[in-house]
Scaffold this active site. Structure first.
Site, PDB file in Angstrom:
ATOM      1  N   ALA A  56      34.275 -19.966  26.224  1.00 63.78           N
ATOM      2  CA  ALA A  56      33.544 -19.908  27.497  1.00 63.78           C
ATOM      3  C   ALA A  56      32.059 -20.039  27.161  1.00 63.78           C
ATOM      4  O   ALA A  56      31.540 -19.290  26.323  1.00 63.78           O
ATOM      5  CB  ALA A  56      33.820 -18.590  28.202  1.00 63.78           C
ATOM      6  N   VAL A  82      32.556 -17.177  22.474  1.00 69.53           N
ATOM      7  CA  VAL A  82      31.376 -17.576  23.242  1.00 69.53           C
ATOM      8  C   VAL A  82      30.868 -18.920  22.722  1.00 69.53           C
ATOM      9  O   VAL A  82      30.595 -19.086  21.531  1.00 69.53           O
ATOM     10  CB  VAL A  82      30.267 -16.505  23.145  1.00 69.53           C
ATOM     11  CG1 VAL A  82      29.017 -16.989  23.880  1.00 69.53           C
ATOM     12  CG2 VAL A  82      30.754 -15.178  23.719  1.00 69.53           C
ATOM     13  N   LYS A  83      30.762 -19.861  23.659  1.00 72.52           N
ATOM     14  CA  LYS A  83      30.293 -21.198  23.302  1.00 72.52           C
ATOM     15  C   LYS A  83      28.779 -21.250  23.485  1.00 72.52           C
ATOM     16  O   LYS A  83      28.259 -20.870  24.553  1.00 72.52           O
ATOM     17  CB  LYS A  83      30.956 -22.205  24.240  1.00 72.52           C
ATOM     18  CG  LYS A  83      31.531 -23.422  23.555  1.00 72.52           C
ATOM     19  CD  LYS A  83      32.267 -24.271  24.590  1.00 72.52           C
ATOM     20  CE  LYS A  83      32.792 -25.529  23.970  1.00 72.52           C
ATOM     21  NZ  LYS A  83      33.387 -26.413  24.987  1.00 72.52           N
ATOM     22  N   LEU A  84      28.089 -21.706  22.447  1.00 63.21           N
ATOM     23  CA  LEU A  84      26.630 -21.837  22.506  1.00 63.21           C
ATOM     24  C   LEU A  84      26.268 -23.282  22.198  1.00 63.21           C
ATOM     25  O   LEU A  84      26.869 -23.886  21.298  1.00 63.21           O
ATOM     26  CB  LEU A  84      25.974 -20.953  21.424  1.00 63.21           C
ATOM     27  CG  LEU A  84      26.177 -19.447  21.501  1.00 63.21           C
ATOM     28  CD1 LEU A  84      25.794 -18.816  20.166  1.00 63.21           C
ATOM     29  CD2 LEU A  84      25.322 -18.866  22.619  1.00 63.21           C
TER      30      LEU A  84
END
Ligand code: G3P
Length: 215
Positions: A56, A82-84
């Site tokens: 996400a 967590v997508k960065l």
């Protein structure tokens, strides 16, 4: 090699979940926006259906905001990654949250150098985008090859997730080159599962069986 579904469509995810081959899911803001649903609710729903990693993405672009958003997203479910985005601020945020044990997927990677920086900063996964490089006339597969080889040479634990996959050939080449994961648009799964000779062979088996019963 792991297979992830590249979609935020819950009914599609449920449809493929019982094939026994879906190891995770990747979403991005475009995919979630297409669904017209609440981001947090949808990610939680996906996490319940698929026990593996579910990516996400943060929407902030500044380090401190990214960190705050990442911490919030990480609490949504135990299997959230967590997508960065691969930006200097993304790296700074990654460096902080990786040390807190938050699992991450660094996205929008278009060169081996970007992948190495993300790995060094603590990324759990890196997502090189194959199709979008092909779109601008570069061979997207070349960066998968380079990244896998560099990560192997230096024993990085970061996994290579081949993203922006458009064709069955992309999937097979990513597998051949040793990518750890391929994230696949759902319709490609049908193509990967199908072969005209399988259909023809099955029809012949069933017809022969039927004929024998009538004798
Ligand atoms: O999830 C990121 C990536 O797979 C997007 O693919 O087809 O929009 O370039 P695409």
């Amino acid at each position: 090699m792991k297979i992830f579904l590249d979609t935020a469509d819950l009914s599609i995810i449920k449809h493929y979940a019982d094939w026994g081959i879906v190891d995770g899911v990747t979403t991005n803001p475009s995919l979630v926006a297409k669904e017209g649903v609440d981001f947090e609710t949808r990610v939680k729903e996906i996490c319940e259906v698929i026990p593996g990693p579910v990516s996400a993405e943060v929407l902030s672009t500044e380090k401190d905001d990214m960190i705050a958003e990442a911490r919030k997203i990480a609490k949504w479910a135990p299997n959230v990654y967590v997508k960065l985005p691969m930006t200097p601020d993304g790296l700074r945020a990654l460096h902080v949250i990786a040390q807190e044990g938050i699992k991450t997927n660094v996205t929008l990677i278009f060169s081996p150098a970007q992948a190495v920086l993300a790995a060094k900063a603590g990324a759990t996964l890196v997502s090189p985008f194959i199709g979008r490089l092909d779109d601008i006339g570069q061979d997207g597969m070349e960066i998968i090859d380079d990244i896998v080889s560099i990560f192997t040479t230096y024993a990085f634990e970061t996994e290579v997730l081949a993203a922006s996959i458009r064709t069955s050939q992309h999937v097979l080449t990513a597998m051949r080159l040793g990518a750890d994961i391929a994230t696949i648009p759902p319709k490609l799964l049908d193509q990967l599962a199908a072969h005209p000779l399988t259909d023809k062979g099955l029809a012949a088996f069933l017809a022969d069986w039927e004929k024998a019963q009538q004798k």
